[in-house]
Structures are given as structure tokens and as C-alpha cells.
Enzyme design. Structure first.
Site, PDB file in Angstrom:
ATOM      1  CD  GLU A 117      -3.008  -1.189   0.375  1.00 31.06           C
ATOM      2  OE1 GLU A 117      -3.055  -0.339  -0.525  1.00 31.06           O
ATOM      3  OE2 GLU A 117      -3.829  -2.118   0.491  1.00 31.06           O
ATOM      4  CG  HIS A 141      -4.094  -0.217   5.789  1.00 28.70           C
ATOM      5  ND1 HIS A 141      -5.473  -0.165   5.705  1.00 28.70           N
ATOM      6  CD2 HIS A 141      -3.742  -1.419   5.258  1.00 28.70           C
ATOM      7  CE1 HIS A 141      -5.919  -1.273   5.130  1.00 28.70           C
ATOM      8  NE2 HIS A 141      -4.890  -2.055   4.854  1.00 28.70           N
ATOM      9  CG  HIS A 143      -6.537  -5.705   7.543  1.00 22.24           C
ATOM     10  ND1 HIS A 143      -6.040  -6.832   6.907  1.00 22.24           N
ATOM     11  CD2 HIS A 143      -6.252  -4.662   6.720  1.00 22.24           C
ATOM     12  CE1 HIS A 143      -5.463  -6.478   5.763  1.00 22.24           C
ATOM     13  NE2 HIS A 143      -5.577  -5.167   5.635  1.00 22.24           N
ATOM     14  CD  GLU A 171     -14.872  12.037  25.571  1.00 20.59           C
ATOM     15  OE1 GLU A 171     -13.662  11.961  25.324  1.00 20.59           O
ATOM     16  OE2 GLU A 171     -15.326  12.380  26.671  1.00 20.59           O
ATOM     17  CG  HIS A 212      -8.740  -3.460   2.627  1.00 15.27           C
ATOM     18  ND1 HIS A 212      -8.014  -3.135   1.515  1.00 15.27           N
ATOM     19  CD2 HIS A 212      -7.810  -3.802   3.550  1.00 15.27           C
ATOM     20  CE1 HIS A 212      -6.731  -3.298   1.742  1.00 15.27           C
ATOM     21  NE2 HIS A 212      -6.584  -3.700   2.983  1.00 15.27           N
TER      22      HIS A 212
HETATM   23  O1  2HA Z   1      -0.052  -5.089   3.999  1.00 13.07           O
HETATM   24  O2  2HA Z   1      -2.941  -4.730   4.479  1.00 13.07           O
HETATM   25  O3  2HA Z   1      -3.791  -3.764   2.239  1.00 13.07           O
HETATM   26  C1  2HA Z   1      -1.101  -5.875   3.607  1.00 13.07           C
HETATM   27  C2  2HA Z   1      -2.312  -5.048   3.499  1.00 13.07           C
HETATM   28  C3  2HA Z   1      -2.710  -4.602   2.172  1.00 13.07           C
HETATM   29 ZN    ZN Z   2      -4.887  -3.983   4.104  1.00 14.18          ZN
END
Ligand code: 2HA
Ligand code: ZN
Length: 276
Positions: A117, A141, A143, A171, A212
Site C-alpha cells: 500500500e 492502515h 484491518h 467523544e 478491507h
Molecule cells: O499489507 O494490508 O492492504 C497488507 C495489506 C494490504
Molecule cells: Zn490492508
């Protein structure tokens, strides 16, 4: 001192571990990048060496990041392993003078490259610099389960998602006054998701990617963790409330007037496009 003891590497590593312990990083899921400050670069410079490493195309052009250095997690690497083996799981990369390519100057000792990413990270950093938010150096990022669940049930549009997050927990609007962006489905790691996300990040600091996960930008690693935890907690409260209501919209979510009162008493200016 060693590079492992520098504040930037220690704090970066801590967020990888914290996120893993929350259950946000199954397998190689999730990634983290940090745009180093002049002070970080000075501290780490003695340990950085391009060693003839090649310049590799970014896949995106980011002229306003020319010459920047990023600490970044590796493609295919596990957040769980970062604190155990820094040198293969994370690296430092330098961006060239055109903003078109990077080269590895530290870490990634087994030949790893930055996260799949990386384009989304670079375009978010670029949007931060372009919009005068230079202080937002962290892009994270994860999950996050409840946030993913949310966009499996309600439409993945920014207004719908923002109102759910704001109205489920008092909040959340203080943490996310600009709201939460939302993207429909995109293939993970694609330049399409990177560009669509960058559009949202011009006006938001956090976005949910349907099916995702979530991505956000913050000024510190602690703030990034706190934002992800707040998003995920509010999404979890909503999903639990909805289940308690037999799958229908929860009956007692915060009202728009209550949201305005929270903002007034905390001197927060919310994005009024997401209020009725
Ligand atoms: O790094 O999360 O979106 C692996 C991921 C790709
Ligand atoms: Zn991811």
C-alpha cells in the site's frame, strides 16, 4: 546509541506491537509509514547507507515529497514480527528529487520492499504536505474488524459512515471533527485505491475502505493508535447496538443537537456537511 534506540524507530515499533495486540493485523495485514523530521534524519543518518541500492519507481509521482525519508513496514511482513526482527520487517527509504522513485537506505535486509500500500501512503503524505498539515507524519492502515463489518451492512459513503461513528459514542466527534471518509471496494494495494483514498484524505484524516479496513493520518504514533482505537470502538458499539435491536437501526443514537452540544463544550468545529 543505536538506531533501534532512536525515538522514531522505538515509537514506530511500539505502534506495530500495539496494533497487533488489538487484533488488527492478522497475517501480513496492515501497514505503517512515517515521514521523518529533520531531527529524526540527523539522528538516523549515521546508520543509513544506500549501498548502491537501485532507485525503484513509486508507481505515483509525489514532487512535494522529493528528498523525504520514510520509515515503512515491508511488503508481506507481519506486524507481529516487527519488534522481534526490525531489520527485515521495516526499512527506511529515501524519495528521489523528482518524487518518482525511492531507494532503501536502511533495513529490509532480506531484500524486502515497502508495503504493497506504499502508493496510498505516499499520496496521503503528499496530500498532508500540500494542505499545510506537515505535522501529520504518520500514516497507519489496519484491518479493524468492526469497521470492516460496518461497511458490509451499511452503504460505504462518507456521510453515512461518519454519522454512525459520531452518533454511537460521545467523544468520537471530538477525535474526528472532519468526519470519516468511506471508499467502496477496491483491490488491496492498487493504485486505484491509492488515488481514491488521496481524494478523501484532502478533507479527512481517516477513511474506511469497504471490506478491507481503515487508514488514517496523525501527528504522532500515540495519536494514530488512539484514533484507530476510537474508530474501531465506536464501530463496535454500533454493531452491538444494532444486533441488540434485532438488526435494525439502534433507537437511541446521539441526536444532531447532542453532537452540536458536544462540539460547543469542547470548542470543536465539526464538518457541518455531515450534520442535519
Ligand atoms: O499489507 O494490508 O492492504 C497488507 C495489506 C494490504
Ligand atoms: Zn490492508
Amino acid at each position: 546509541m543505536s538506531i533501534e534506540q532512536s525515538n522514531c524507530i522505538r515509537r514506530f515499533t511500539r505502534l506495530c506491537s500495539d496494533g497487533y495486540e488489538q487484533g488488527w493485523h492478522e497475517g501480513n495485514g496492515g501497514n505503517l509509514s512515517y515521514r521523518m523530521s529533520a531531527e529524526d534524519i540527523e539522528v538516523c543518518m549515521p546508520y543509513m547507507d544506500a549501498k548502491g541500492n537501485p532507485w525503484i519507481e513509486n508507481g505515483v509521482t509525489v514532487p512535494n515529497l522529493a528528498g523525504s525519508f520514510f520509515i515503512v513496514t515491508g511488503a508481506g511482513k507481519y506486524m507481529r514480527k516487527v519488534s522481534i526482527d526490525l531489520h527485515t520487517n521495516i526499512g527506511i527509504v529515501e524519495i528521489n528529487q523528482d518524487g518518482t522513485a525511492y531507494r532503501v537506505v536502511w533495513g529490509f535486509t532480506d531484500g524486502t520492499q515497502p508495503t504493497s500500500e506504499f502508493c496510498a501512503h505516499l499520496l496521503t503524505h503528499s496530500a498532508n504536505v500540500a494542505n499545510g498539515h506537515e505535522e501529520d507524519r504518520v500514516v497507519y492502515h489496519a484491518h479493524v474488524s468492526n469497521s470492516i463489518a460496518l461497511a458490509n451492512v451499511v452503504p460505504a459513503d462518507s456521510r453515512t459512515i461518519t454519522r454512525i461513528i459520531w452518533k454511537s459514542m460521545a467523544e468520537a466527534i471530538i477525535m474526528f471533527p472532519e468526519g470519516i471518509g468511506a471508499l467502496g471496494f477496491y483491490a488491496p494495494g492498487s493504485t486505484d485505491v491509492a488515488h481514491a483514498n488521496a481524494e478523501l484524505m484532502k478533507t479527512h484524516r481517516c477513511a474506511i475502505w469497504a471490506h478491507h479496513g481503515a487508514i488514517l493520518t496523525a501527528s504522532t504514533f500515540d495519536q494514530a493508535f488512539g484514533m484507530m482505537q476510537t474508530l474501531e470502538k465506536s464501530a463496535g458499539i454500533y454493531t452491538a447496538c444494532r444486533a441488540m435491536c434485532g438488526g435494525t437501526e439502534p433507537l437511541q443514537l446521539l441526536t444532531d443537537d447532542q453532537l452540536r452540544a458536544i462540539c460547543a463544550s469542547n470548542d470543536i468545529k465539526p464538518n457541518t456537511a455531515y450534520l442535519d
